[in-house]
Design an enzyme around this catalytic site. Structure first.
Site, PDB file in Angstrom:
ATOM      1  N   CYS A  82      42.703  63.951  39.079  1.00  0.00           N
ATOM      2  CA  CYS A  82      43.604  62.978  39.685  1.00  0.00           C
ATOM      3  C   CYS A  82      44.805  63.731  40.248  1.00  0.00           C
ATOM      4  CB  CYS A  82      44.051  61.998  38.606  1.00  0.00           C
ATOM      5  SG  CYS A  82      45.317  60.837  39.142  1.00  0.00           S
ATOM      6  N   CYS A 196      43.549  62.189  47.410  1.00  0.00           N
ATOM      7  CA  CYS A 196      43.410  61.335  46.216  1.00  0.00           C
ATOM      8  C   CYS A 196      41.927  61.305  45.916  1.00  0.00           C
ATOM      9  CB  CYS A 196      43.935  59.928  46.508  1.00  0.00           C
ATOM     10  SG  CYS A 196      43.459  58.695  45.267  1.00  0.00           S
TER      11      CYS A 196
HETATM   12  N1  DGL Z   1      42.585  59.153  41.935  1.00  0.00           N
HETATM   13  C1  DGL Z   1      43.954  59.369  41.757  1.00  0.00           C
HETATM   14  C2  DGL Z   1      44.536  60.514  42.580  1.00  0.00           C
HETATM   15  O1  DGL Z   1      43.821  61.435  42.898  1.00  0.00           O
HETATM   16  C3  DGL Z   1      44.889  58.218  41.526  1.00  0.00           C
HETATM   17  C4  DGL Z   1      44.719  56.965  42.274  1.00  0.00           C
HETATM   18  C5  DGL Z   1      45.599  55.901  41.693  1.00  0.00           C
HETATM   19  O2  DGL Z   1      45.390  55.550  40.537  1.00  0.00           O
HETATM   20  O3  DGL Z   1      46.519  55.448  42.393  1.00  0.00           O
HETATM   21  O4  DGL Z   1      45.703  60.530  42.866  1.00  0.00           O
END
Ligand code: DGL
Length: 273
Positions: A82, A196
């Site tokens: 993440c 993301c």
């Molecule tokens: N998948 C996550 C990232 O790479 C977070 C997305 C979220 O929860 O807003 O930032």
């Protein structure tokens, strides 16, 4: 005699706010097919991207403690799948657990610079990632090498989490328009960084919006290679590794995403954290 930590097959912990980290887990499975993985989707507390930093830090610490102290056997390495949690908390986790190899993800700006011809690069990420100190340092390390047009994509990870196709298409179109003109001509954006881990789920939508020639960059493979480099006691038995899936919220979203991304149906354990 080998000590217990070497003789017991310990998994690699992987977590994200939700389903997005499966895009990283898929690359990890391809790179490290013998390893066991425990994946935590913090879907009860998603999305992270529009929350304040203290919240994301607290969730990250809670999940790491769980993976180290309440899974049996404990994890031998951690992948923060993440961008938002990496930006907020990786430095704190490394302070708290100096013996634990920890790999994070960050928007793949350097690979984008390597392929861009027009030197105009779009970066899509959460508001939290783009506002972070870590991202500011990354951007300034590449000053002068390209122009980066950064767009926070509020609501998009949430729409992907809910599998809301109409909303995903509408938001992707809105954020591509806000980012600029895509193409291969001087002055156009020829490279788009998906900063993301949820955004590769909308890969076909991005492709339709930017056309066939624009580079789409995510970082599953580099993260998997880095994990291999830092891994202590790599698994050596000949059996393919196991994946254990856990979710702090809705378990069906993760089960469906797993079928799509890992090509298999796996049970999802409900986790209270
Ligand atoms: N998948 C996550 C990232 O790479 C977070 C997305 C979220 O929860 O807003 O930032």
């Amino acid at each position: 005699m080998a000590d217990r930590s070497e003789s017991v097959k310990r998994p690699i912990g992987v977590f994200d706010s939700g389903v997005g980290g499966l895009s990283i887990l898929r690359a990890l499975r391809a790179e490290l097919p013998l390893e066991d993985f425990v994946y935590v989707a913090d879907s009860g507390f998603a999305p992270y991207g529009e929350r304040d930093e203290a919240f994301v830090i607290a969730r990250t610490q809670r999940i790491t403690q769980h993976l180290l102290h309440r899974t049996n056997p404990p994890i031998k390495a951690l992948v923060i799948a993440c961008n938002t949690a990496t930006a907020a908390a990786i430095h704190l986790l490394r302070q708290d657990y100096p013996a634990l190899p920890i790999v994070g993800v960050e928007p793949a700006l350097k690979p984008a610079v390597a392929v861009s011809q027009t030197r105009r690069i779009g970066v899509l990420a959460t508001r939290g990632t783009l506002a972070s100190q870590k991202f500011a340092v990354l951007l300034s390390s590449l000053a002068g090498q390209a122009e980066f047009v950064c767009t926070p994509c509020d609501g998009l990870a949430d729409a992907i989490e809910r599998h809301d196709t109409a909303q995903i298409e509408a938001l992707c179109a809105q954020y591509i328009r806000a980012t600029g003109q895509f193409g291969l001509i001087t002055g156009e954006i020829d490279t788009l960084v998906l900063g993301c881990t949820h955004y590769p789920f909308a890969g076909d939508v991005w492709r339709a919006l930017v056309g066939p020639d624009v580079h789409l960059i995510d970082n599953g493979e580099p993260v998997a290679r880095q994990t291999r480099r830092v891994l202590p006691h790599p698994a050596t038995d000949a059996n393919a590794g196991h994946v254990t899936l856990c979710a702090t919220g809705d378990t069906t979203a993760l089960a469906h995403a797993c079928e799509h991304w890992l090509g298999r149906h796996l049970p999802v354990h409900s986790l209270t954290l």
